[in-house]
Design a protein around this motif. Structure first.
Motif, PDB file in Angstrom:
ATOM      1  N   CYS A  92       5.460  -4.632   8.408  1.00 57.68           N
ATOM      2  CA  CYS A  92       4.717  -4.487   7.054  1.00 57.68           C
ATOM      3  C   CYS A  92       3.326  -4.709   7.338  1.00 57.68           C
ATOM      4  O   CYS A  92       2.863  -5.989   7.518  1.00 57.68           O
ATOM      5  N   PRO A  93       2.365  -3.501   7.054  1.00 57.54           N
ATOM      6  CA  PRO A  93       1.012  -3.928   7.217  1.00 57.54           C
ATOM      7  C   PRO A  93       0.538  -4.996   6.240  1.00 57.54           C
ATOM      8  O   PRO A  93      -0.568  -5.842   6.814  1.00 57.54           O
ATOM      9  N   SER A  94       1.053  -4.967   5.189  1.00 57.18           N
ATOM     10  CA  SER A  94       0.532  -6.089   4.201  1.00 57.18           C
ATOM     11  C   SER A  94       1.101  -7.550   4.289  1.00 57.18           C
ATOM     12  O   SER A  94       0.955  -8.237   3.404  1.00 57.18           O
ATOM     13  N   ILE A 151       0.943  -1.294   0.098  1.00 58.05           N
ATOM     14  CA  ILE A 151       0.046  -0.023  -0.202  1.00 58.05           C
ATOM     15  C   ILE A 151       0.787   1.272   0.027  1.00 58.05           C
ATOM     16  O   ILE A 151       0.454   2.457   0.196  1.00 58.05           O
ATOM     17  N   GLN A 152       2.104   1.219  -0.073  1.00 62.12           N
ATOM     18  CA  GLN A 152       3.324   2.089  -0.196  1.00 62.12           C
ATOM     19  C   GLN A 152       3.337   2.924   1.036  1.00 62.12           C
ATOM     20  O   GLN A 152       3.300   4.314   0.517  1.00 62.12           O
ATOM     21  N   CYS A 153       2.930   2.457   2.127  1.00 64.19           N
ATOM     22  CA  CYS A 153       3.124   3.291   3.076  1.00 64.19           C
ATOM     23  C   CYS A 153       4.247   3.639   3.817  1.00 64.19           C
ATOM     24  O   CYS A 153       4.377   4.777   4.619  1.00 64.19           O
ATOM     25  N   GLY A 154       5.307   3.104   3.171  1.00 63.96           N
ATOM     26  CA  GLY A 154       6.759   3.636   3.830  1.00 63.96           C
ATOM     27  C   GLY A 154       7.176   2.947   5.221  1.00 63.96           C
ATOM     28  O   GLY A 154       8.134   3.393   5.666  1.00 63.96           O
ATOM     29  N   CYS A 206       8.252   0.138   6.142  1.00 61.85           N
ATOM     30  CA  CYS A 206       9.205  -0.730   6.152  1.00 61.85           C
ATOM     31  C   CYS A 206      10.627   0.458   5.798  1.00 61.85           C
ATOM     32  O   CYS A 206      11.742  -0.086   6.703  1.00 61.85           O
ATOM     33  N   LEU A 251       9.146  -9.313   2.889  1.00 60.10           N
ATOM     34  CA  LEU A 251      10.289  -8.812   2.386  1.00 60.10           C
ATOM     35  C   LEU A 251      11.617  -9.215   2.577  1.00 60.10           C
ATOM     36  O   LEU A 251      12.546  -9.273   1.520  1.00 60.10           O
ATOM     37  N   THR A 283      10.820  -2.185   0.098  1.00 61.29           N
ATOM     38  CA  THR A 283       9.820  -2.554  -0.528  1.00 61.29           C
ATOM     39  C   THR A 283      10.197  -2.740  -2.192  1.00 61.29           C
ATOM     40  O   THR A 283       9.955  -3.556  -2.814  1.00 61.29           O
ATOM     41  N   ILE A 337       3.976  -8.641   3.902  1.00 63.20           N
ATOM     42  CA  ILE A 337       4.857  -9.098   2.557  1.00 63.20           C
ATOM     43  C   ILE A 337       6.247  -9.627   3.161  1.00 63.20           C
ATOM     44  O   ILE A 337       6.855  -8.976   3.987  1.00 63.20           O
TER      45      ILE A 337
HETATM   46  S1  SF4 Z   1       6.105  -3.312   1.833  1.00 59.28           S
HETATM   47 FE1  SF4 Z   1       4.639  -3.116   3.290  1.00 59.28          FE
HETATM   48  S2  SF4 Z   1       5.646  -1.669   5.037  1.00 59.28           S
HETATM   49 FE2  SF4 Z   1       6.840  -1.394   2.964  1.00 59.28          FE
HETATM   50  S3  SF4 Z   1       5.373   0.300   1.730  1.00 59.28           S
HETATM   51 FE3  SF4 Z   1       4.517  -1.758   1.105  1.00 59.28          FE
HETATM   52  S4  SF4 Z   1       2.857  -2.264   2.606  1.00 59.28           S
HETATM   53 FE4  SF4 Z   1       4.277  -0.467   3.501  1.00 59.28          FE
END
Ligand code: SF4
Ligand code: SF4
Length: 445
Positions: free
Chosen positions: A416-418, A368-371, A373, A422, A384, A420
């Motif tokens: 990471c709220p999604s 969700i591009q929340c940043g 991470c 990473l 991300t 993922i």
């Molecule tokens: S990878 Fe997860 S924490 Fe990072 S920007 Fe995307 S949703 Fe947010």
């Protein structure tokens, strides 16, 4: 007083309460051990023994095959049953020396204490450390004698002892600092002498007040060793973060602690060094935390290297019925195990047993591009984007964005709220890029 720390990072639930007050217990001598020839960073060992040969505890059974390598020793007395491939806790089948015990635990020599380590030359200390097979016992397993041999151009002025144990659950270092503080202090002084530095710093997170008190007492006679309590934060035990936290120096991107005049070692390593240098004793055992809600009785045990995980689990009363996951190490950087027929290796800081209640079932959602991470990454990377480039195999972009600087701490995946994965994707990307680099180097030789 404001506690020192580094920038960014995360604070996962600690779960130390399960084993932090459990005093060290010695595991009974196992009936058999499986000793991998490769349990350190660097070249594997070459076996020095043959099938059918009898060995004594502490006898060298595998020789280093390069400078960045470390010898291995028999951890029980008995007979070499075979030298073959067996399941390794790093998730591979690895060459191991399988010894069946004679029940005597007969040592190759007695380890009478010597009192004159202060008269040893630097090279003599480094030689004893190398011959004892000592590697970083915090989990990295980098040969300690290499760390103690910086090139002449690198002026080392500070030794940092890593007492953070920032991974959730693990309590082995904590117990060693509480119960073996004198040995930790002695190892610290020996390591300082080997590096010819006059300043020693011991960084301990503030969730271990008894360890801080014990280390302050054990070092109180030495004005050049300082114990620094640190704010609890993950991954403070990573060398670069620890150096920033305790002495406010920045290890440059792609650089090493040596580049800022520092060498870092772990608490268990310091004890192993003290035993090697004062008693000429090889590394044949280590402290392992067996913990998590999936083990009936969490403990901190001293186990011979090569002992099957199953023995340690049995010693702690066995697994609970709903245990679904076993990890070597902690939950952030540990390695999931698929069998208990793997041996304790020099890097086994813990065996974490988790139930279906504690294991989060990950369902991945789109980014969700929340940043978040990016805000958590202690190495100032863009997790991300690194994970994305690794996934689509765009190695050049991944490398340009510094994927090789990732310390694989898992902080990005943790926040990471999604959900993922990473760090898993970044880890695979690093492996592939390093593999390509190795092949390219070989092609030019
Ligand atoms: S990878 Fe997860 S924490 Fe990072 S920007 Fe995307 S949703 Fe947010
Ligand atoms: S990108 Fe690497 S160093 Fe940064 S938070 Fe993720 S795992 Fe840790």
């Amino acid at each position: 007083m404001k506690l020192k720390t580094f920038k960014k990072g995360v604070h996962p639930e600690e779960y130390k309460f399960l084993s932090e007050h459990k005093t060290l217990e010695r595991l009974p001598i196992p009936e058999e051990v499986f000793i991998p020839v490769h349990q350190h960073i660097g070249a594997p060992c070459r076996p020095l023994v043959e099938k059918g040969q009898t060995v004594k505890t502490g006898e060298i059974i595998g020789q280093s095959t390069g400078f960045v390598s470390s010898p291995i020793h028999a951890t029980i007395s008995g007979t070499v049953k075979t030298i073959d491939n067996f399941p390794h806790p790093l998730g591979i089948n690895g060459l191991m020396i399988h010894i069946t015990g004679d029940g005597k635990d007969e040592w190759i020599k007695s380890f009478d204490e010597t009192s004159n380590w202060e008269n040893l030359l630097t090279d003599e200390i480094v030689d004893l450390v190398q011959k004892a097979g000592i590697v970083g016992l915090g989990g990295a397993a980098f040969p300690t004698h290499v760390k103690l041999s910086p090139s002449k151009e690198k002026k080392i002025d500070t030794f940092v002892l890593n007492g953070c144990e920032c991974e959730p659950y693990l309590t082995a270092d904590h117990r060693m600092m509480v119960e073996q503080s004198e040995e930790v202090a002695l190892g610290t002084r020996i390591l300082m002498k080997a590096l010819n530095v006059s300043r020693g710093v011991i960084g301990v997170e503030n969730n271990k007040p008894d360890a801080i008190a014990a280390m302050e007492k054990a070092t109180s006679a030495f004005n050049n060793i300082e114990v620094i309590p640190l704010k609890v934060k993950y991954p403070q035990g990573a060398e670069k973060m620890l150096i920033k936290a305790v002495i406010n120096r920045n290890v440059p991107t792609g650089g090493l602690p040596l580049d800022v005049g520092v060498v870092v070692n772990n608490v268990g390593t310091a004890i192993a060094v003290a035993e090697a240098v004062t008693k000429n004793k090889p590394l044949i055992e280590r402290v392992v935390s067996i913990t998590g809600d999936g083990i009936k009785e969490p403990k901190n045990v001293i186990a011979r290297i090569g002992t099957p995980f199953q023995n340690l689990i049995d010693f702690c009363g066995g697994l609970t019925d709903n245990t679904v996951k076993i990890i070597m190490g902690g939950p952030m950087m540990g390695i999931t195990q698929h069998t208990l027929n793997v041996p304790v290796i020099k890097a086994t800081s813990g065996i974490l047993c988790l139930t279906d209640l504690s294991v989060i079932k990950h369902k991945e959602y789109p980014c969700i591009q929340c940043g978040t991470c990016i805000g958590a990454c202690p190495m100032n990377l863009l997790p991300t984007r690194l994970a994305r480039f690794a996934q689509v195999e765009n190695w050049q972009m991944a490398e340009d964005l510094g994927i090789l600087n990732c310390v694989e701490c898992g902080s990005c995946a943790f926040v990471c709220p999604s959900q993922i994965p990473l760090v898993q994707r970044i880890r695979i990307g690093k492996l592939r890029i390093n593999e390509m680099k190795r092949k390219a180097k070989l092609a030019t030789v």
